[in-house]
Design an enzyme around this catalytic site. Sequence first.
Site, mmCIF file in Angstrom:
data_model
loop_
_atom_site.group_PDB
_atom_site.id
_atom_site.type_symbol
_atom_site.label_atom_id
_atom_site.label_comp_id
_atom_site.label_asym_id
_atom_site.label_seq_id
_atom_site.Cartn_x
_atom_site.Cartn_y
_atom_site.Cartn_z
ATOM 1 N N SER A 7 0.858 -1.190 0.000
ATOM 2 C CA SER A 7 0.000 0.000 0.000
ATOM 3 C C SER A 7 0.887 1.230 0.000
ATOM 4 O O SER A 7 2.105 1.128 0.133
ATOM 5 C CB SER A 7 -0.887 -0.001 1.244
ATOM 6 N N LYS A 8 0.236 2.373 -0.143
ATOM 7 C CA LYS A 8 0.992 3.630 -0.263
ATOM 8 C C LYS A 8 1.912 3.856 0.929
ATOM 9 O O LYS A 8 2.931 4.517 0.819
ATOM 10 C CB LYS A 8 0.028 4.801 -0.388
#
Length: 479
Positions: free
Chosen positions: A243-244
Amino acid sequence: MSLRVRFAPAPTGRLHVGSARTALFNWLLARKAGGSLVLRIEDTDRERSAEAHTAAILDGLDWLGLDWDEGPLFQSHGLARQADDARRLLKEGSAYRDFTTPEQLRAALGRRGNAGARRVPRALAEELGEAEAECRALAGEPCTIRFRVPEGETVWDDLVHGTLRFANADIEDLVLLRSDGSPTYNMAVVSDDADQRITHVIRGDDHVSNTPKQILLYRALGRPVPVFTHLPMILGPDGRRLSKRQGATAVQAYRERGILAEALVNFIALLGWNPGDERELMERSELVEAFSLERVQRKSAVFDVEKLEWLNGRYLARLGALQLLPAVASRLEAAGREEREERLVALIDLLKVRARTVEELADMAGPYVEEGAIDYEPDAVAKHWAKEPAAVLERLKLLRARLATTAWDTPSLEEATRAAAAQLDVGAGKLIHPLRVAVTGRMHSPGIFDVLFLLGKERSLGRVEDALRRLRELSARVS
Ligand code: GLU
């Protein structure tokens, strides 16, 4: 029947690395099997979908060189057909109308406890009776259409996970059409995949729980069930789903950092797949040749940025300097530096084998295109100057005098440096390392004589002058 696969992203942002992997595996299979890849944009979630996001996804695919044979098709264009399919299931008795409001459903669930909770809407519909349901629908009362999940179990041979089984009793009577008449995700996907004659569905394993529902819908519609394959999750370095939080997740962010599309394709292909031998550096054609779903592994893949950069470095080194020129030049320009094209090409040639990304290459090129004073890396100063600044000062002074009277070509520069070392009775390294710091400011650089040649006499000697000044200050401080 020839193989037909699809890539079906929801346009909710830029092309995510995980989606790119799904796209790539579909693409590789289509190209290997001589089949067709359909691109379908799943844009039915009107609030989240945006045209700009669709454009961003197409841009990402385009950059990666993943072309498609049909499409882009838009899921929203098939709404009427998807709703017709749901109504056909209703007519044929595979689905029923549900008039309960969420509050009524909650109350009924409370009354009945957990036992058979998944069939509560069905029980309520049966209590109401079909004739009454028909009447209320004709009177225009809104209702949802739910699938009547049959008894038994649903089994499929997943090409990655092997045989997967789900007890139908665990599957809720899913809604096919919402009360506003819009089809739900599972209804839309099955209707579209059937309409587009998709033979193989390859997608992330976050969809595993949708698959039994979809298989049941294919059967109820009397359509052939495709082969299903679910790709393993991609984890970040911390072992959590990518994820980011762990860094860039959009494909385009890697482009911005100077990762080459070919390197990213090679890297992504190895996320959960391997060719069955030790090969890591694989061109696109080799990937197509070697690809098979049978070699996709079950366990999660780890996104290792170091490996991506290593691969990228290998691809960079293979490219000609002219091919790299535009990317490097634009980065230098953005940093306010300009350089003659001819010199920049020579510089790229010298540096490209050492850089892992174009960004790094442009950064390495910095000291070579700088006109004024350069910055010195503190580590390089500490290691090669600061330990014995007075001695280094004397050595560099002598070296400068020799270089100043030497022909400015690589062999002569080397000869002059070695002669200076002999005169001082020290190893050549004792001159070369401090000289490198003087002319590049860095601990590492390409061969120092190539560097001097490329910088030219005036700029090189000017930098040695600057270095001598700094060394005088340093030795004054020490003594
Ligand atoms: N649109 C879905 C997604 O982006 C994919 C649906 C599918 O592949 O069946 O996750």
